[in-house]
Motif scaffolding. Structure first.
Motif, PDB file in Angstrom:
ATOM      1  N   PRO A 183      -9.341  -2.494  16.838  1.00 24.33           N
ATOM      2  CA  PRO A 183      -8.309  -1.477  16.487  1.00 24.33           C
ATOM      3  C   PRO A 183      -7.279  -1.177  17.485  1.00 24.33           C
ATOM      4  O   PRO A 183      -6.320  -1.622  16.344  1.00 24.33           O
ATOM      5  N   TRP A 184      -6.812  -2.406  17.797  1.00 26.37           N
ATOM      6  CA  TRP A 184      -5.582  -2.901  18.373  1.00 26.37           C
ATOM      7  C   TRP A 184      -4.868  -3.047  16.647  1.00 26.37           C
ATOM      8  O   TRP A 184      -3.270  -3.271  16.267  1.00 26.37           O
ATOM      9  N   LEU A 185      -5.737  -4.220  15.672  1.00 21.84           N
ATOM     10  CA  LEU A 185      -4.874  -5.284  14.890  1.00 21.84           C
ATOM     11  C   LEU A 185      -4.408  -4.098  14.260  1.00 21.84           C
ATOM     12  O   LEU A 185      -4.356  -4.309  13.019  1.00 21.84           O
ATOM     13  N   SER A 186      -5.603  -3.154  13.606  1.00 21.68           N
ATOM     14  CA  SER A 186      -5.539  -2.101  12.958  1.00 21.68           C
ATOM     15  C   SER A 186      -4.488  -1.153  12.987  1.00 21.68           C
ATOM     16  O   SER A 186      -3.986  -0.979  11.507  1.00 21.68           O
ATOM     17  N   ASN A 187      -3.792  -1.119  14.001  1.00 27.45           N
ATOM     18  CA  ASN A 187      -2.471  -0.556  13.850  1.00 27.45           C
ATOM     19  C   ASN A 187      -1.529  -1.029  13.549  1.00 27.45           C
ATOM     20  O   ASN A 187      -0.147  -0.341  14.133  1.00 27.45           O
ATOM     21  N   LEU A 188      -1.328  -2.127  13.076  1.00 26.55           N
ATOM     22  CA  LEU A 188      -0.123  -2.941  13.273  1.00 26.55           C
ATOM     23  C   LEU A 188      -0.196  -2.624  12.427  1.00 26.55           C
ATOM     24  O   LEU A 188      -0.614  -2.139  10.916  1.00 26.55           O
ATOM     25  N   PRO A 189       2.128  -2.236  11.838  1.00 27.06           N
ATOM     26  CA  PRO A 189       2.117  -2.229  10.507  1.00 27.06           C
ATOM     27  C   PRO A 189       2.039  -3.213   9.864  1.00 27.06           C
ATOM     28  O   PRO A 189       1.989  -4.501  10.115  1.00 27.06           O
ATOM     29  N   VAL A 190       2.098  -3.019   8.371  1.00 32.09           N
ATOM     30  CA  VAL A 190       2.138  -4.256   7.283  1.00 32.09           C
ATOM     31  C   VAL A 190       3.345  -4.479   7.163  1.00 32.09           C
ATOM     32  O   VAL A 190       4.348  -4.155   7.119  1.00 32.09           O
ATOM     33  N   ALA A 191       3.356  -6.399   6.496  1.00 27.60           N
ATOM     34  CA  ALA A 191       4.556  -6.990   7.309  1.00 27.60           C
ATOM     35  C   ALA A 191       3.990  -7.186   5.721  1.00 27.60           C
ATOM     36  O   ALA A 191       3.346  -7.213   4.399  1.00 27.60           O
TER      37      ALA A 191
END
Length: 384
Positions: free
Chosen positions: A371-379
Motif C-alpha cells: 500500500p505504501w508503494l502504491s501511494n507514491l507519486p508517479v515520477a
C-alpha cells in the motif's frame, strides 16, 4: 504461483520447487476454471492453495482469487540462473532483474539491497510478489554473494552507497525506490542522502543498521559493556590464522543455522535453503578477507546524522524481536521517534519478527509495503 487472467489463456509465473503437483481442470458450462495446487513443504506437511472460481464468458474474463493467494517464493537455483553481471570499477557485480506480467512502467523500479552475509537470494520470498506491479532489481554488494571479493579491498559504507547510485544510473536508468535490510538499509540511506542524486524516489528500511559494525553504536549500555571484547575481537581478527579459525567455525552448517535461529522470530523460515544462501558465498575466495575488513573497519556515516535532512518518502519496518538492532536500543529508539518529527516517515513495528523481516515474515512486510508503494507519486520515466 501468480495467475494472470485475461481474455487470452492463463499466464503463469515460475513457481517454487516445493510444488509437488499441479492439476488444472476446465469445466465449461458458463466456463468455470478451477485450479488446485498441492504443495509439499520441507517439513513434509501438505498444504493447498486454491483459486475457487474463474468465470469466463465469450466477451470477458474475470477472476476471484483468495486474499491469501501470493506468488510462491522463487527457488534459489532459479534465482542463480536469472542473475546477470554488471562491471563496476573493474569488479563483477551480481544482480537480478525481474518483471511480472502486470508490471506498470509508470511506477518507480525497486532495488533490493541485502544485509550482512546475505545476497540476492535472501529476497526469494519477496521478488515475485513485488514484481506483480513493479520492475524489481536485487543486487549483491561488493564482497557478498556472487559479486567479486577483491583481495585487500577496504570495505566501507560509502563505497557500497556509491555502487548503489551507479547501478541505478547505469543499469536501471529509471526513478527507483531503494529497499534495504540491516547494513543494506544504511547503504541505501547514504546513497539517498547524496545531494547530487536525483534518481531515488523513496526508501524502505527494514531494521536499519546504525553502522557497518557495532563500533558505531557508542551510547548503548550493552555495547559499552562489551566494548573491550569488541576491540579484542578486532585484534584477533587481524591475525590471519585466528581469523580463519573463527570464520571457519562460524560458517559450519549447524553453527550458522543456530545463529540464524537466534535472529529470526519465525523459526520455520530458517530452512536449509536459507543456510545455503548464507553459507555458499562464505566458501568463496576472498570471503574471509571481506568478513575481517567489514567487522574491523570504520562504521561509516550514522543514519541519525543523515535522515533529518531528507524529504523523500521513507517507510521503516522493524521486527520487534531483533537481537542485533533492538527496538529499545539507540538506533531503534531513534527510528521510533521519527514519525512524530518528520511527516515523510512512516513506521510499523512487526510483532514476533526478527532482524530480517522480509524473509522472516514476508506476509507482514508485504501487507505494509505494497500500500505504501502504491501511494507514491508517479515520477518521470528516465533518470537524468
Amino acid at each position: 504461483m501468480l495467475v494472470a487472467v485475461r481474455s487470452s489463456p492463463l499466464v503463469f509465473l515460475p513457481s517454487s520447487p516445493f510444488a509437488a503437483s499441479r492439476n488444472l481442470k476446465k469445466q465449461c458450462s458458463n466456463t468455470i476454471i478451477s485450479l488446485n495446487i498441492g504443495l509439499q513443504s520441507s517439513s513434509s506437511k501438505p498444504s493447498c492453495i486454491t483459486i475457487s472460481s474463474i468465470k469466463c464468458s465469450a466477451s470477458s474474463t474475470s477472476a476471484i482469487v483468495s486474499k491469501e493467494e501470493e506468488p510462491l517464493p522463487l527457488e534459489v537455483n532459479e534465482i542463480k540462473t536469472m542473475c546477470k553481471t554488471w562491471v563496476w570499477r573493474g569488479y563483477n557485480i551480481n544482480y537480478l532483474s525481474y518483471q511480472g506480467p502486470n508490471n506498470d512502467t509508470s511506477r518507480s523500479s525497486l532495488l533490493l539491497v541485502h544485509g550482512f552475509g546475505a545476497s540476492v537470494a535472501h529476497w526469494r520470498r519477496n521478488i515475485a510478489t513485488l514484481a506483480q506491479n513493479y520492475t524489481v532489481y536485487a543486487i549483491d554488494l561488493l564482497g557478498f554473494g556472487a559479486s567479486d571479493k577483491p583481495e585487500g579491498f577496504a570495505y566501507n559504507m560509502e563505497s557500497w552507497a556509491q555502487l548503489i547510485l551507479d547501478f541505478v544510473n547505469e543499469v536501471i536508468q529509471r526513478p527507483t525506490v531503494l529497499v534495504g535490510n540491516s547494513v543494506g538499509s544504511l547503504a541505501c540511506v547514504i546513497a539517498a542522502a547524496d545531494p547530487s542524486q536525483t534518481s531515488i524516489q523513496g526508501l524502505v528500511l527494514l531494521n536499519c543498521a546504525g553502522g557497518m559494525n557495532n563500533k558505531a553504536i557508542v551510547d548503548d549500555w550493552r555495547i559499552k559493556l562489551l566494548s573491550p571484547l569488541l576491540w579484542l575481537v578486532d585484534f584477533l581478527l587481524n591475525q590471519k590464522s585466528i581469523a580463519s579459525a573463527i570464520f571457519n567455525r562460524v560458517k559450519q552448517r549447524e553453527n550458522l543455522k543456530n545463529i540464524l535461529l537466534s535472529v529470526y522470530g519465525n523459526k520455520e523460515s530458517v530452512d536449509e535453503d536459507l543456510v545455503d544462501i548464507i553459507r555458499t558465498p562464505a566458501d568463496a575466495e576472498g570471503a574471509l578477507d571481506a568478513f575481517v575488513s567489514i567487522v574491523t573497519g570504520p562504521p561509516g556515516p550514522n543514519p541519525v546524522q543523515l535522515i533529518p535532512k531528507m524529504t523523500l518518502p521513507i517507510l521503516v519496518l522493524w521486527g520487534d524481536q531483533d537481537p542485533f538492532t533492538p527496538i529499545d536500543g539507540p538506533v531503534g529508539r531513534y527510528f521510533s521517534s521519527l514519525p512524530s518529527q518528520k511527516p515523510n516517515v512512516s513506521l510499523f513495528l512487526l510483532e514476533g519478527v526478527g532482524h530480517c523481516p522480509h524473509d522472516d515474515r514476508p506476509d507482514l512486510v508485504h501487507e505494509k509495503l505494497l500500500p505504501w508503494l502504491s501511494n507514491l507519486p508517479v515520477a518521470d520515466n528516465v533518470v537524468t
